[in-house]
Design a protein around this motif. Structure first.
Motif, PDB file in Angstrom:
ATOM      1  N   LYS A 199      48.549  47.588   5.593  1.00  0.00           N
ATOM      2  CA  LYS A 199      47.725  48.590   6.269  1.00  0.00           C
ATOM      3  C   LYS A 199      47.252  49.642   5.280  1.00  0.00           C
ATOM      4  CE  LYS A 199      51.056  49.202   9.156  1.00  0.00           C
ATOM      5  NZ  LYS A 199      51.914  49.749  10.229  1.00  0.00           N
ATOM      6  N   SER A 200      46.130  50.234   5.607  1.00  0.00           N
ATOM      7  CA  SER A 200      45.583  51.316   4.788  1.00  0.00           C
ATOM      8  C   SER A 200      46.311  52.606   5.117  1.00  0.00           C
ATOM      9  CB  SER A 200      44.093  51.472   5.067  1.00  0.00           C
ATOM     10  OG  SER A 200      43.904  51.901   6.406  1.00  0.00           O
ATOM     11  N   ASP A 201      46.112  53.620   4.242  1.00  0.00           N
ATOM     12  CA  ASP A 201      46.636  54.947   4.527  1.00  0.00           C
ATOM     13  C   ASP A 201      45.927  55.523   5.741  1.00  0.00           C
ATOM     14  OD1 ASP A 201      48.293  54.773   2.331  1.00  0.00           O
ATOM     15  OD2 ASP A 201      46.816  55.695   0.983  1.00  0.00           O
ATOM     16  N   ALA A 202      46.554  56.501   6.348  1.00  0.00           N
ATOM     17  CA  ALA A 202      45.980  57.119   7.544  1.00  0.00           C
ATOM     18  C   ALA A 202      44.629  57.727   7.242  1.00  0.00           C
ATOM     19  CB  ALA A 202      46.930  58.180   8.087  1.00  0.00           C
ATOM     20  N   SER A 207      44.388  57.447  12.285  1.00  0.00           N
ATOM     21  CA  SER A 207      44.520  56.014  12.547  1.00  0.00           C
ATOM     22  C   SER A 207      44.759  55.247  11.252  1.00  0.00           C
ATOM     23  CB  SER A 207      43.269  55.475  13.234  1.00  0.00           C
ATOM     24  OG  SER A 207      42.154  55.580  12.366  1.00  0.00           O
ATOM     25  N   THR A 208      45.247  54.042  11.376  1.00  0.00           N
ATOM     26  CA  THR A 208      45.418  53.150  10.236  1.00  0.00           C
ATOM     27  C   THR A 208      44.621  51.881  10.488  1.00  0.00           C
ATOM     28  OG1 THR A 208      47.405  52.160  11.205  1.00  0.00           O
ATOM     29  CG2 THR A 208      47.722  54.030   9.714  1.00  0.00           C
ATOM     30  N   ARG A 209      44.387  51.154   9.420  1.00  0.00           N
ATOM     31  CA  ARG A 209      43.606  49.930   9.512  1.00  0.00           C
ATOM     32  C   ARG A 209      44.376  48.801   8.856  1.00  0.00           C
ATOM     33  NH1 ARG A 209      38.684  47.965  10.410  1.00  0.00           N
ATOM     34  NH2 ARG A 209      37.996  46.197   9.141  1.00  0.00           N
TER      35      ARG A 209
END
Length: 393
Positions: A199-202, A207-209
């Protein structure tokens, strides 16, 4: 000319005027598909026409897929929107079969059904005829003409013949779709076990991706979008993100004869004793005790032997059949019986889990590919969202 027309059906989707998401995120340049069964293979095949695809599967060809009875049909006792969805998928399977070199092991022989009480059978007939389905009533004599290899002693006064239904050797077809995606469209298949998501950073909104998957040895396989098509295996994977996937497993047994050179059955028979068909690729007689294949007991070999004796009893010349093996598969059953398709609540992560994957995989691959690549969702998908279970609480 015909081949060019078929390939035009799968021409790249235009994304120039429609962003992938309303927030303007770019069209995915690499999509990771988790699962190599018939659903994952269809998704990978459709996506590979549009973008780079990496399939991550512990078992290419699937886990539930090889043990499926593999009946392609519009089914009984479904709401109209799901009936329509299945009919679309049946039509799309025919298109895919023409587009794959050598075709698919797909047989449109129809089915003959007398698996329910007469009043339910009549309800099924009237409902599906009103919906435009290719289904007619046939008497015992007509059933004998359609299936001369079936003993008429076990046939009731009448049943229903659905001429547009078929069967698919699903694990073979899944491998064909994967091979075609790899050889002709540059897709990659990685044999590994997925245990979580990268996952990406917030973001500013908190939100995260999802940016890929993490395998059992900690390796990250990155992509702009991830599609989770791992059947029951999708349940624990989403649980790692505190997302509940309301899907249960149901076991079923199927018995298989040794390959038979002669054509013993023209259709799929769905009787009140068992369902039985002849496989397209090897000519095996395959049968189960009910729609799920029959629940295996404490002694599965004994149960398999009894089931195979039933098969021999209902087929003309059945005594000559030789038993080969049984399979016990576990099908993924959403709690309401309807496929779960689309958003998971995590940006960049789509889910596709259902029974019957064999019938639905064609249209699922088509519609979810368009949704992932363009951000535009076919209206049919609205009834299959995961969040429907939240609304029922």
């Amino acid at each position: 000319m015909r081949l060019l027309q078929i390939w035009d059906r799968f021409a790249p989707i235009s994304t120039s005027n429609t962003p992938h998401h309303p927030n303007g995120l770019p069209t995915p340049s690499n999509v990771v598909v988790v699962g190599g069964g018939i659903v994952g293979a269809s998704l990978a095949w459709h996506l590979a026409h549009e973008t780079n695809v990496t399939v991550v599967a512990e078992h290419p060809g699937g886990v539930a897929t090889p043990n499926s009875f593999a009946w392609v049909n519009a089914a009984y006792d479904n709401p109209k929107f799901y009936y329509d969805f299945r009919v679309r998928s049946m039509k799309h399977w025919a298109e895919i079969a023409e587009a794959v070199p050598g075709g698919l092991p797909l047989h449109w022989g129809g089915s003959v059904t007398w698996s329910m009480p007469p009043d339910e059978l009549e309800k099924y007939e009237k409902q599906h005829q009103a919906w435009g389905y290719d289904i007619v009533r046939v008497n015992r004599t007509e059933i004998g003409e359609i299936e001369p290899g079936f003993e008429l002693e076990s046939v009731p006064e009448w049943g229903l013949f659905a001429g547009g239904e078929g069967t698919l050797e699903a694990s073979v077809a899944a491998q064909q779709l994967l091979d075609h995606a790899v050889e002709y469209m540059g897709a990659k298949v990685i044999v590994d076990t997925v245990e979580g998501f990268a996952k990406s950073d917030a973001a500013e909104d908190g939100s995260t991706r999802v940016t890929g998957v993490i395998t059992k040895d900690g390796k990250q396989i990155l992509g702009d979008h991830v599609v989770l098509a791992g059947g029951l295996g999708s349940v624990p994977l989403l649980a790692t993100e505190d997302i509940k996937l309301p899907v249960n497993g149901r076991q079923g047994m199927l018995v298989n004869s040794k390959p038979v050179a002669e054509k013993l059955l023209n259709t799929l028979i769905n009787s009140n004793q068992l369902h039985v068909r002849q496989t397209v690729d090897e000519g095996r007689i395959r049968a189960g005790a009910d729609y799920t294949g029959g629940d295996p007991g404490e002694n599965p070999q004994e149960d398999a032997d009894k089931l195979f004796e039933k098969v021999k009893d209902v087929l003309v010349g059945g005594d000559d059949l030789e038993y080969d093996y049984y399979t016990i598969g576990t099908r993924p059953d959403p709690e309401d019986g309807i496929p779960i398709l689309g958003d998971t609540g995590l940006e960049g992560l789509t889910v596709a889990v259902m029974h019957s994957g064999v019938t639905n995989a064609a249209i699922v691959g088509d519609l979810l590919t368009k949704r992932i690549m363009t951000g535009v969702s076919d209206p049919a998908l609205v009834d299959f969202q995961l969040n429907r279970f939240d609304r029922k609480q």
